[in-house]
Design a protein around this motif. Structure first.
Motif, PDB file in Angstrom:
ATOM      1  N   SER A   1      78.248 -45.300  46.759  1.00  0.00           N
ATOM      2  CA  SER A   1      77.177 -44.176  46.300  1.00  0.00           C
ATOM      3  C   SER A   1      75.972 -45.022  45.639  1.00  0.00           C
ATOM      4  CB  SER A   1      77.594 -43.214  44.945  1.00  0.00           C
ATOM      5  OG  SER A   1      77.914 -43.938  43.754  1.00  0.00           O
ATOM      6  N   ALA A   2      74.723 -44.299  45.733  1.00  0.00           N
ATOM      7  CA  ALA A   2      73.540 -45.019  45.345  1.00  0.00           C
ATOM      8  C   ALA A   2      72.664 -44.015  44.831  1.00  0.00           C
ATOM      9  CB  ALA A   2      72.656 -45.460  46.608  1.00  0.00           C
ATOM     10  N   SER A   3      72.028 -44.581  43.754  1.00  0.00           N
ATOM     11  CA  SER A   3      71.046 -43.640  42.934  1.00  0.00           C
ATOM     12  C   SER A   3      69.780 -44.233  42.458  1.00  0.00           C
ATOM     13  CB  SER A   3      71.799 -43.036  41.870  1.00  0.00           C
ATOM     14  OG  SER A   3      72.031 -43.978  40.783  1.00  0.00           O
ATOM     15  N   TYR A   4      68.693 -43.428  42.289  1.00  0.00           N
ATOM     16  CA  TYR A   4      67.587 -44.022  41.760  1.00  0.00           C
ATOM     17  C   TYR A   4      67.257 -43.373  40.268  1.00  0.00           C
ATOM     18  CZ  TYR A   4      62.495 -44.649  40.613  1.00  0.00           C
ATOM     19  OH  TYR A   4      61.366 -45.020  40.172  1.00  0.00           O
ATOM     20  N   THR A   5      67.041 -44.386  39.321  1.00  0.00           N
ATOM     21  CA  THR A   5      66.767 -44.022  37.968  1.00  0.00           C
ATOM     22  C   THR A   5      65.311 -44.287  37.732  1.00  0.00           C
ATOM     23  OG1 THR A   5      68.999 -44.585  37.243  1.00  0.00           O
ATOM     24  CG2 THR A   5      67.235 -44.175  35.520  1.00  0.00           C
ATOM     25  N   ASN A   6      64.466 -43.023  37.414  1.00  0.00           N
ATOM     26  CA  ASN A   6      62.936 -43.127  37.037  1.00  0.00           C
ATOM     27  C   ASN A   6      62.754 -43.886  35.911  1.00  0.00           C
ATOM     28  OD1 ASN A   6      60.215 -42.569  36.300  1.00  0.00           O
ATOM     29  ND2 ASN A   6      60.496 -40.850  37.849  1.00  0.00           N
ATOM     30  N   PRO A   7      62.178 -44.890  35.800  1.00  0.00           N
ATOM     31  CA  PRO A   7      62.150 -45.967  34.527  1.00  0.00           C
ATOM     32  C   PRO A   7      61.250 -45.140  33.617  1.00  0.00           C
ATOM     33  CG  PRO A   7      60.544 -46.741  35.993  1.00  0.00           C
ATOM     34  CD  PRO A   7      61.473 -45.605  36.896  1.00  0.00           C
ATOM     35  N   ASP A   8      60.409 -44.138  33.809  1.00  0.00           N
ATOM     36  CA  ASP A   8      59.634 -43.565  32.928  1.00  0.00           C
ATOM     37  C   ASP A   8      60.350 -42.113  32.139  1.00  0.00           C
ATOM     38  OD1 ASP A   8      57.444 -44.960  33.672  1.00  0.00           O
ATOM     39  OD2 ASP A   8      56.973 -43.894  35.246  1.00  0.00           O
ATOM     40  N   THR A   9      61.001 -41.398  33.083  1.00  0.00           N
ATOM     41  CA  THR A   9      61.701 -40.392  32.475  1.00  0.00           C
ATOM     42  C   THR A   9      63.413 -40.673  32.299  1.00  0.00           C
ATOM     43  OG1 THR A   9      62.281 -39.176  34.764  1.00  0.00           O
ATOM     44  CG2 THR A   9      60.100 -38.914  33.550  1.00  0.00           C
ATOM     45  N   GLY A  10      63.793 -41.583  32.721  1.00  0.00           N
ATOM     46  CA  GLY A  10      65.146 -41.754  32.735  1.00  0.00           C
ATOM     47  C   GLY A  10      66.250 -40.958  33.488  1.00  0.00           C
ATOM     48  N   VAL A  11      65.341 -40.203  34.424  1.00  0.00           N
ATOM     49  CA  VAL A  11      65.999 -39.030  35.045  1.00  0.00           C
ATOM     50  C   VAL A  11      66.710 -39.851  36.518  1.00  0.00           C
ATOM     51  CG1 VAL A  11      65.711 -36.968  36.876  1.00  0.00           C
ATOM     52  CG2 VAL A  11      64.558 -37.109  34.851  1.00  0.00           C
ATOM     53  N   VAL A  12      67.893 -39.758  36.837  1.00  0.00           N
ATOM     54  CA  VAL A  12      68.906 -40.359  37.660  1.00  0.00           C
ATOM     55  C   VAL A  12      68.940 -39.236  38.866  1.00  0.00           C
ATOM     56  CG1 VAL A  12      71.006 -41.161  38.645  1.00  0.00           C
ATOM     57  CG2 VAL A  12      70.234 -41.598  36.019  1.00  0.00           C
ATOM     58  N   THR A  13      68.477 -39.695  40.027  1.00  0.00           N
ATOM     59  CA  THR A  13      68.488 -38.804  41.334  1.00  0.00           C
ATOM     60  C   THR A  13      69.316 -39.524  42.295  1.00  0.00           C
ATOM     61  OG1 THR A  13      65.920 -38.259  40.903  1.00  0.00           O
ATOM     62  CG2 THR A  13      66.986 -37.804  43.228  1.00  0.00           C
ATOM     63  N   PRO A  14      70.343 -38.810  42.680  1.00  0.00           N
ATOM     64  CA  PRO A  14      71.210 -39.288  43.757  1.00  0.00           C
ATOM     65  C   PRO A  14      70.832 -39.549  44.919  1.00  0.00           C
ATOM     66  CG  PRO A  14      72.356 -37.196  42.893  1.00  0.00           C
ATOM     67  CD  PRO A  14      70.874 -37.475  42.328  1.00  0.00           C
ATOM     68  N   GLN A  15      70.756 -40.834  45.732  1.00  0.00           N
ATOM     69  CA  GLN A  15      70.339 -41.084  46.933  1.00  0.00           C
ATOM     70  C   GLN A  15      71.464 -41.100  47.907  1.00  0.00           C
ATOM     71  OE1 GLN A  15      66.673 -41.644  47.847  1.00  0.00           O
ATOM     72  NE2 GLN A  15      67.196 -40.312  46.253  1.00  0.00           N
TER      73      GLN A  15
ATOM     74  N   PRO B   1      82.393 -45.719  57.598  1.00  0.00           N
ATOM     75  CA  PRO B   1      81.848 -44.712  58.304  1.00  0.00           C
ATOM     76  C   PRO B   1      81.763 -45.280  59.775  1.00  0.00           C
ATOM     77  CG  PRO B   1      80.083 -45.513  56.972  1.00  0.00           C
ATOM     78  CD  PRO B   1      81.447 -46.194  56.336  1.00  0.00           C
ATOM     79  N   ALA B   2      81.801 -44.260  60.716  1.00  0.00           N
ATOM     80  CA  ALA B   2      81.509 -44.698  62.191  1.00  0.00           C
ATOM     81  C   ALA B   2      79.904 -45.159  62.197  1.00  0.00           C
ATOM     82  CB  ALA B   2      81.783 -43.311  62.929  1.00  0.00           C
ATOM     83  N   GLY B   3      79.817 -46.290  63.121  1.00  0.00           N
ATOM     84  CA  GLY B   3      78.534 -46.822  63.240  1.00  0.00           C
ATOM     85  C   GLY B   3      78.006 -47.873  62.077  1.00  0.00           C
ATOM     86  N   GLY B   4      78.844 -47.828  61.181  1.00  0.00           N
ATOM     87  CA  GLY B   4      78.605 -48.894  60.006  1.00  0.00           C
ATOM     88  C   GLY B   4      77.399 -48.564  59.265  1.00  0.00           C
ATOM     89  N   SER B   5      76.892 -47.179  58.963  1.00  0.00           N
ATOM     90  CA  SER B   5      75.441 -47.059  58.403  1.00  0.00           C
ATOM     91  C   SER B   5      75.767 -46.092  57.446  1.00  0.00           C
ATOM     92  CB  SER B   5      74.656 -46.882  59.537  1.00  0.00           C
ATOM     93  OG  SER B   5      73.371 -46.897  58.958  1.00  0.00           O
ATOM     94  N   ILE B   6      74.986 -46.249  56.176  1.00  0.00           N
ATOM     95  CA  ILE B   6      74.680 -44.950  55.634  1.00  0.00           C
ATOM     96  C   ILE B   6      73.114 -45.031  55.263  1.00  0.00           C
ATOM     97  CG2 ILE B   6      77.108 -45.219  54.276  1.00  0.00           C
ATOM     98  CD1 ILE B   6      75.748 -46.910  52.121  1.00  0.00           C
ATOM     99  N   THR B   7      72.658 -43.772  54.813  1.00  0.00           N
ATOM    100  CA  THR B   7      71.355 -43.625  54.641  1.00  0.00           C
ATOM    101  C   THR B   7      71.117 -42.746  53.568  1.00  0.00           C
ATOM    102  OG1 THR B   7      71.198 -43.363  57.058  1.00  0.00           O
ATOM    103  CG2 THR B   7      69.177 -42.544  55.735  1.00  0.00           C
ATOM    104  N   THR B   8      69.921 -43.459  52.621  1.00  0.00           N
ATOM    105  CA  THR B   8      69.746 -42.713  51.413  1.00  0.00           C
ATOM    106  C   THR B   8      68.979 -41.384  51.708  1.00  0.00           C
ATOM    107  OG1 THR B   8      67.348 -43.893  51.369  1.00  0.00           O
ATOM    108  CG2 THR B   8      69.515 -45.141  50.475  1.00  0.00           C
ATOM    109  N   ALA B   9      68.523 -40.600  50.715  1.00  0.00           N
ATOM    110  CA  ALA B   9      68.111 -39.252  50.732  1.00  0.00           C
ATOM    111  C   ALA B   9      66.286 -39.087  50.861  1.00  0.00           C
ATOM    112  CB  ALA B   9      68.491 -38.220  49.773  1.00  0.00           C
ATOM    113  N   GLY B  10      66.005 -40.198  50.066  1.00  0.00           N
ATOM    114  CA  GLY B  10      64.570 -40.277  50.154  1.00  0.00           C
ATOM    115  C   GLY B  10      64.080 -39.356  48.991  1.00  0.00           C
ATOM    116  N   LEU B  11      62.852 -39.498  48.312  1.00  0.00           N
ATOM    117  CA  LEU B  11      62.229 -38.516  47.320  1.00  0.00           C
ATOM    118  C   LEU B  11      60.865 -38.954  47.073  1.00  0.00           C
ATOM    119  CD1 LEU B  11      63.536 -39.596  43.758  1.00  0.00           C
ATOM    120  CD2 LEU B  11      63.838 -41.188  45.691  1.00  0.00           C
ATOM    121  N   THR B  12      60.393 -38.148  46.477  1.00  0.00           N
ATOM    122  CA  THR B  12      58.882 -38.136  45.938  1.00  0.00           C
ATOM    123  C   THR B  12      58.797 -38.598  44.426  1.00  0.00           C
ATOM    124  OG1 THR B  12      57.979 -36.730  47.721  1.00  0.00           O
ATOM    125  CG2 THR B  12      56.595 -37.328  45.732  1.00  0.00           C
TER     126      THR B  12
END
Length: 404
Positions: free
Chosen positions: A210-224, A241-252
């Motif tokens: 799994s992967a996530s992003y933690t906003n250093p200003d707010t501490g909010v963790v967003t799953p990616q 997984p088939a193809g050997g690739s995983i993709t993050t969700a992206g965010l603003t």
């Protein structure tokens, strides 16, 4: 033989030698002018029809020939914007009148606005660079040309779009074993964004990532990347997984977009050794232009603080069928004439066009020893022609004095 004709012949000869001295003077004065092409005076006889029993003296005509096609030697400098052409062709420059001209004078300097201007005040022109294809050019015209500008890139940032992870997940660990890692990505504004990855063993030959992003200003963790099952075969090679690739969700994040990022995990293994991992994500942080490079093919690349070289322009090059017939103009530039043939456009180091030497200047093709010899010859010939005029004048005086 007409005495007046003799005097006119002498004057014609003196005028011809004066023209020769004029070209010699120009050549010597420009012996140190980069890219200057020498001029020479050519003579042709002028024959007038003569009557039976008498000779009608003629004279001499002159024409100026330019050795534009003769390449000079090269002098190497410490400035990358000093440019020379090794072979055929001309740089395209634009004057203050907005008109394009041809030149071999490549002593360009970067101005405050980033443009490249030579010592005569002409601006270097080229085409915008495309990595997909060569710029489309108008073969017999200057349409599509733009000013080559070394500050055209300004600040630059490259957002992340793809990456890879190569890791070994230890097969001898117990179910529930967890291992965190991180990779740095870049958003659309060049901000660095840390993505935290977590690997958890869920069973034999089975893990989740799994992967996530933690906003250093707010501490909010967003799953990616939500917990995704990855499995291995009996030899420890990746099955899913088939193809050997995983993709993050992206965010603003604060108005900047962190794009979805395709992560290649096809090199991941599960073997009986401790956890180890390598990986990378593309993209570049925001950086400014700190330099430039000009290649032999005329590609002008800007160098950024990040170390990245980004091609921005490709120098234009022109040629004509008869370079020696071009019209020379002030500022060591040339324009097309009726006898030169049409201007044909191309690129450096392509086809018959010469390559560009950065940090070099083409010297004048003037030979001082040859010019001084021509000067002495012209001086002596001028004196000899003056003697012809003087003799005719003296004979005319004798004729006038016959009647007293």
């Amino acid at each position: 033989m007409s005495l007046y004709g003799t005097m006119r012949t002498g004057v014609s000869g003196m005028n011809a030698q004066a023209n020769r001295l004029g070209t010699v003077g120009d050549n010597i004065a420009n012996a140190s002018t980069a890219g200057y092409k020498k001029a020479s005076t050519q003579f042709s006889s002028l024959i007038l029809p003569s009557g039976q029993g008498s000779y009608n003296s003629g004279g001499v005509n002159t024409s100026v020939r330019y050795s534009i096609s003769a390449q000079g030697t090269f002098s190497y400098t410490t400035s990358q914007t000093d440019l020379a052409i090794n072979g055929r062709g001309f740089f395209i420059v634009q004057g203050s009148d907005g008109v394009e001209y041809l030149t071999r004078a490549g002593s360009f300097q970067q101005m405050d606005d980033g443009s490249l201007v030579n010592s005569a005040g002409f601006t270097l022109m080229g085409y915008e660079y495309s990595s997909a294809a060569d710029p489309t050019i108008v073969i017999n015209g200057f349409d599509g040309l733009t000013e080559v500008n070394l500050q055209a890139g300004g600040m630059s940032a490259t957002p992340s779009t793809a990456g890879y992870i190569t890791a070994n997940l230890p097969s001898n660990e117990a179910v529930g074993y967890t291992k965190p890692t991180s990779l740095m990505a870049y958003d659309s504004q060049g901000n660095s964004r840390k993505l935290d990855f977590s690997y958890i063993k869920t069973g034999d030959n089975a893990w989740t990532v799994s992967a996530s992003y933690t906003n250093p200003d707010t501490g909010v963790v967003t799953p990616q990347i939500p917990a995704t099952a990855i499995t291995f075969d009996a030899d420890g090679k990746l099955l899913t997984p088939a193809g050997g690739s995983i993709t993050t969700a992206g965010l603003t994040i604060n108005g900047a977009a962190l794009n979805p990022i395709a992560i290649d995990i096809s090199g991941m293994t599960q073997l009986g050794k401790p956890f180890e991992s390598t990986g990378d994500i593309n993209g570049k942080a925001a950086s400014s232009v700190i330099g430039y490079e000009i290649g032999k093919d005329g590609v002008v690349s800007l160098k950024y603080e990040s170390g990245e070289l980004v091609p921005k322009f490709r120098l234009a090059m022109a040629d004509v069928q008869s370079p020696d017939k071009l019209n020379p103009l002030a500022g060591n530039v040339y324009s097309q004439s009726n006898d030169s043939g049409v201007i044909v456009m191309g690129y450096p180091a392509n086809g018959s066009y010469g390559s560009v030497l950065s940090g070099a200047l083409e010297d004048s093709n003037v030979d001082i020893a040859e010019e001084l010899t021509s000067m002495i010859e012209a001086q002596r010939n001028y004196t000899a022609n003056s003697k012809v005029f003087q003799t005719g004048s003296e004979l005319l005086e004798v004729l006038v004095n016959l009647k007293r």
